[in-house]
Design an enzyme around this catalytic site. Structure first.
Site, PDB file in Angstrom:
ATOM      1  N   HIS A 114      -0.981  63.871 -13.935  1.00  0.00           N
ATOM      2  CA  HIS A 114       0.386  64.408 -13.937  1.00  0.00           C
ATOM      3  C   HIS A 114       0.448  65.831 -13.390  1.00  0.00           C
ATOM      4  O   HIS A 114       1.527  66.320 -13.074  1.00  0.00           O
ATOM      5  CB  HIS A 114       0.952  64.374 -15.362  1.00  0.00           C
ATOM      6  CG  HIS A 114       1.227  62.976 -15.842  1.00  0.00           C
ATOM      7  ND1 HIS A 114       2.491  62.441 -15.888  1.00  0.00           N
ATOM      8  CD2 HIS A 114       0.403  61.986 -16.255  1.00  0.00           C
ATOM      9  CE1 HIS A 114       2.432  61.187 -16.332  1.00  0.00           C
ATOM     10  NE2 HIS A 114       1.164  60.894 -16.558  1.00  0.00           N
ATOM     11  N   ASP A 164       3.364  73.404 -10.060  1.00  0.00           N
ATOM     12  CA  ASP A 164       3.810  72.352 -10.972  1.00  0.00           C
ATOM     13  C   ASP A 164       3.483  71.004 -10.350  1.00  0.00           C
ATOM     14  O   ASP A 164       3.723  70.824  -9.147  1.00  0.00           O
ATOM     15  CB  ASP A 164       5.340  72.466 -11.167  1.00  0.00           C
ATOM     16  CG  ASP A 164       5.790  72.111 -12.567  1.00  0.00           C
ATOM     17  OD1 ASP A 164       5.119  71.288 -13.199  1.00  0.00           O
ATOM     18  OD2 ASP A 164       6.821  72.657 -13.019  1.00  0.00           O
TER      19      ASP A 164
HETATM   20  P1  ADQ Z   1       5.653  69.359 -18.004  1.00  0.00           P
HETATM   21  O1  ADQ Z   1       4.813  70.515 -17.596  1.00  0.00           O
HETATM   22  O2  ADQ Z   1       5.939  69.245 -19.431  1.00  0.00           O
HETATM   23  O3  ADQ Z   1       5.029  67.976 -17.487  1.00  0.00           O
HETATM   24  P2  ADQ Z   1       8.303  68.834 -16.627  1.00  0.00           P
HETATM   25  O4  ADQ Z   1       8.021  67.867 -15.548  1.00  0.00           O
HETATM   26  O5  ADQ Z   1       9.278  69.868 -16.222  1.00  0.00           O
HETATM   27  O6  ADQ Z   1       7.026  69.595 -17.148  1.00  0.00           O
HETATM   28  O7  ADQ Z   1       8.871  68.051 -17.857  1.00  0.00           O
HETATM   29  C1  ADQ Z   1       9.381  68.714 -18.954  1.00  0.00           C
HETATM   30  C2  ADQ Z   1      10.199  67.743 -19.789  1.00  0.00           C
HETATM   31  O8  ADQ Z   1      10.486  68.396 -21.009  1.00  0.00           O
HETATM   32  C3  ADQ Z   1      11.520  67.394 -19.133  1.00  0.00           C
HETATM   33  O9  ADQ Z   1      11.730  66.018 -19.221  1.00  0.00           O
HETATM   34  C4  ADQ Z   1      12.561  68.186 -19.936  1.00  0.00           C
HETATM   35  O10 ADQ Z   1      13.747  67.481 -20.150  1.00  0.00           O
HETATM   36  C5  ADQ Z   1      11.873  68.417 -21.246  1.00  0.00           C
HETATM   37  N1  ADQ Z   1      12.254  69.744 -21.763  1.00  0.00           N
HETATM   38  C6  ADQ Z   1      12.025  70.945 -21.201  1.00  0.00           C
HETATM   39  N2  ADQ Z   1      12.524  71.928 -21.966  1.00  0.00           N
HETATM   40  C7  ADQ Z   1      13.098  71.335 -23.026  1.00  0.00           C
HETATM   41  C8  ADQ Z   1      13.771  71.811 -24.199  1.00  0.00           C
HETATM   42  N3  ADQ Z   1      13.957  73.110 -24.441  1.00  0.00           N
HETATM   43  N4  ADQ Z   1      14.217  70.916 -25.082  1.00  0.00           N
HETATM   44  C9  ADQ Z   1      13.998  69.601 -24.871  1.00  0.00           C
HETATM   45  N5  ADQ Z   1      13.369  69.094 -23.807  1.00  0.00           N
HETATM   46  C10 ADQ Z   1      12.910  69.946 -22.905  1.00  0.00           C
HETATM   47  C11 ADQ Z   1       3.845  67.549 -16.783  1.00  0.00           C
HETATM   48  C12 ADQ Z   1       3.585  68.275 -15.464  1.00  0.00           C
HETATM   49  C13 ADQ Z   1       4.809  68.183 -14.575  1.00  0.00           C
HETATM   50  C14 ADQ Z   1       5.179  66.703 -14.352  1.00  0.00           C
HETATM   51  C15 ADQ Z   1       5.266  65.958 -15.681  1.00  0.00           C
HETATM   52  C16 ADQ Z   1       5.412  64.454 -15.469  1.00  0.00           C
HETATM   53  O11 ADQ Z   1       3.247  69.640 -15.697  1.00  0.00           O
HETATM   54  O12 ADQ Z   1       4.569  68.805 -13.325  1.00  0.00           O
HETATM   55  O13 ADQ Z   1       6.433  66.626 -13.707  1.00  0.00           O
HETATM   56  O14 ADQ Z   1       4.090  66.163 -16.453  1.00  0.00           O
HETATM   57  O15 ADQ Z   1       4.382  63.937 -14.685  1.00  0.00           O
END
Ligand code: ADQ
Length: 497
Positions: free
Chosen positions: A191, A400
């Site tokens: 991921h 990311d």
């Molecule tokens: P993450 O680093 O966790 O994931 P991201 O892809 O942005 O990053 O996903 C974050 C998730 O958390 C989103 O679905 C968002 O809705 C949720 N989220 C963020 N802030 C929140 C809050 N305050 N309250 C509730 N929900 C919140 C890792 C990798 C990424 C990759 C994903 C999936 O680092 O690059 O996109 O896996 O493969």
């Protein structure tokens, strides 16, 4: 689960991003059916369930929603940690899916999870943005937990089944499992980014990690560059043979490095966004913020890779230079608590909270802060209401894997309006080309990108948002899972490495 009528042909791509010749016809990729007749077993650090007052319920999130129905239908199992130290729960079942807990002790949580996974691998795989800690004790715990996962999988995976392992915490599991169960078809999805060889070779256990992953038939990466980096590392460190179509050969085994950019549950976000409760909540949020002309929004885990501080500094500089006006422009930053036991995360939180205080102290008015900061995990419908309220979304990570927030923001904007400012260093930048893309390391470019977004003419905003939404609709998380599993099913099991 969403329907995806225009599911594209499987994206088995070359490492330069062009499609490879071995593709799966779309007819085989019905997202409502498991794309393989064989049982599917998933392994991830965490089980896809949370403890509630009445027992367990599936965790929120697109990945779980995409995989759960497939597992249920295939009679499959999910193997993972419950999230609580020393929790040796017996296998159990939630909504028709069998769950197999793997115990992790409090000491292993510190060494394997907080230590090796999040303080050695995570920074190294994200451009070495922070110094990694390399400790033999942490590595031993990483190996021990990976071995435990491999043994659990070897014991429960039905003959000739398909095993799909997730993420950087479990990179040794494929080869450990392959040695015990040559009959299985093994896939892995990373991921997060895979770093360039110059960085990866810093890792004292670099050969072991590559060997671990080469136990797979198929490794999925977010971007072509990640797959290319992995191929380069395998070739450089282990002298593996690599082909431009993603094939890697070593010691009689064959592994494909493919590109499968992950997505979100588009229908779910659109449905929440269209609901009356969300519309009301969006209006209420705007009113509570003092009905400003422009709401700028950041939503991230509070991680130093996400560029939150940098974004706040850009906002402060724009206020200072009077290119933005605190009576017309406000910022909302929601940051989810994460990895709070790791020192780099404690430092990052302290820095962000210092910046928020400094900016508010300087530019706010009584009752009207210019930065609204929430250090909280919000319910998904509240998040979608915020996305709808956000006129400009700031997604500015230094690095990311993909960034799902960028995609969720566009899916939530069913009104066809809103501007996404997106870092070139997010995986999502490959697909979301209609965003205002920016190099977040360049402070002036970031300030200019924010001003461009704030001042963008309505006609241009709507045109760009239409392009973004069309792109996201083409590939949702169900399609992503179906494409990966179909491609995995089509591979031939490798021989024991
Ligand atoms: P993450 O680093 O966790 O994931 P991201 O892809 O942005 O990053 O996903 C974050 C998730 O958390 C989103 O679905 C968002 O809705 C949720 N989220 C963020 N802030 C929140 C809050 N305050 N309250 C509730 N929900 C919140 C890792 C990798 C990424 C990759 C994903 C999936 O680092 O690059 O996109 O896996 O493969």
């Amino acid at each position: 689960m969403s329907d995806t009528p225009d599911l594209p042909v499987v994206e088995r791509r070359r490492t330069d991003g062009t499609p490879a010749d071995r593709t799966i016809p779309p007819a085989e990729l019905d997202p409502l059916r498991a794309p393989t007749d064989r049982p599917i077993v998933i392994a991830a650090n965490r089980l896809p369930v949370m403890r509630t007052d009445d027992g367990w319920s599936p965790s929120p999130g697109g990945l779980v929603r995409a995989l759960y129905p497939m597992l249920r239908e295939s009679g499959g199992t999910w193997v993972g940690w419950t999230g609580d130290a020393d929790d040796a729960a017996e296998p159990f079942s939630v909504e028709g899916v069998d769950l197999h807990p793997v115990a992790v002790s409090a000491e292993e949580m510190e060494l394997y999870y907080e230590g090796f996974s999040n303080d050695a691998l995570w920074p190294l795989y994200h451009d070495a943005l922070r110094e990694s800690t390399y400790s033999g004790e942490q590595w031993d715990a990483y190996q021990a937990v990976n071995e435990r996962f491999a043994i659990a999988l070897a014991n429960i995976a039905p003959e000739n089944s398909v095993v799909w392992i997730h993420d950087y915490q479990l990179q040794l599991v494929p080869a450990m499992l392959r040695r015990q169960r040559p009959d299985l078809t093994i896939g892995f999805f990373l991921h997060i980014p895979f770093p360039p060889a110059e960085l990866f070779t810093r890792l004292p256990w670099r050969d072991e990690i590559i060997q671990g992953l080469l136990g797979c038939d198929l490794i999925g990466f977010q971007r072509p560059k990640d797959a290319a980096n992995f191929q380069a590392a395998a070739s450089q460190l282990l002298d593996a043979d690599t082909d431009p179509d993603g094939t890697i050969r070593l010691d009689g085994g064959t592994t494909i490095a493919g590109v499968f950019p992950i997505s979100i549950d588009v229908t779910e976000v659109e449905e929440i966004a269209a609901g009356r409760a969300t519309r009301q909540r969006t209006s209420q949020i705007r009113a509570r913020l003092g009905d400003p002309e422009v709401i700028m929004l950041g939503v991230d885990r509070l991680d130093y890779t996400k560029g939150i501080g940098l974004r706040l500094k850009a906002f402060a500089q724009l206020l200072e230079d009077e290119r933005l006006d605190p009576t017309r422009h406000v910022m909302v930053q929601v940051a989810t608590p994460t990895r709070e036991a790791v020192e780099h995360y404690q430092d990052e939180r302290a820095e962000i909270e210092r910046l928020v205080g400094e900016i508010n102290g300087r530019f706010s008015r009584i009752g009207l802060p210019v930065v609204h900061y929430l250090y909280q995990t919000l319910p998904y419908d509240e998040l979608v209401a915020l996305y709808r309220a956000g006129d400009v979304m700031l997604v500015t990570p230094f690095r990311d894997g993909m960034n799902l927030v960028a995609k969720e923001y566009c899916a939530a904007h069913i009104d066809g309006d809103g501007v996404l400012v997106l870092s070139e260093f997010a995986g999502a930048a490959d697909e979301l080309t209609e965003a205002v893309q920016v190099n977040p390391h360049d402070d002036r470019a970031l300030q200019d990108a924010i001003v461009e977004a704030v001042e963008m003419h309505r006609h241009e905003r709507r045109g760009r948002m239409e392009g973004l939404r069309n792109q996201i609709r083409k590939s949702d998380v169900q399609g992503w899972a179906a494409r990966f599993l179909a491609a995995l099913d089509a591979t031939t099991p490798t021989t024991t490495p």
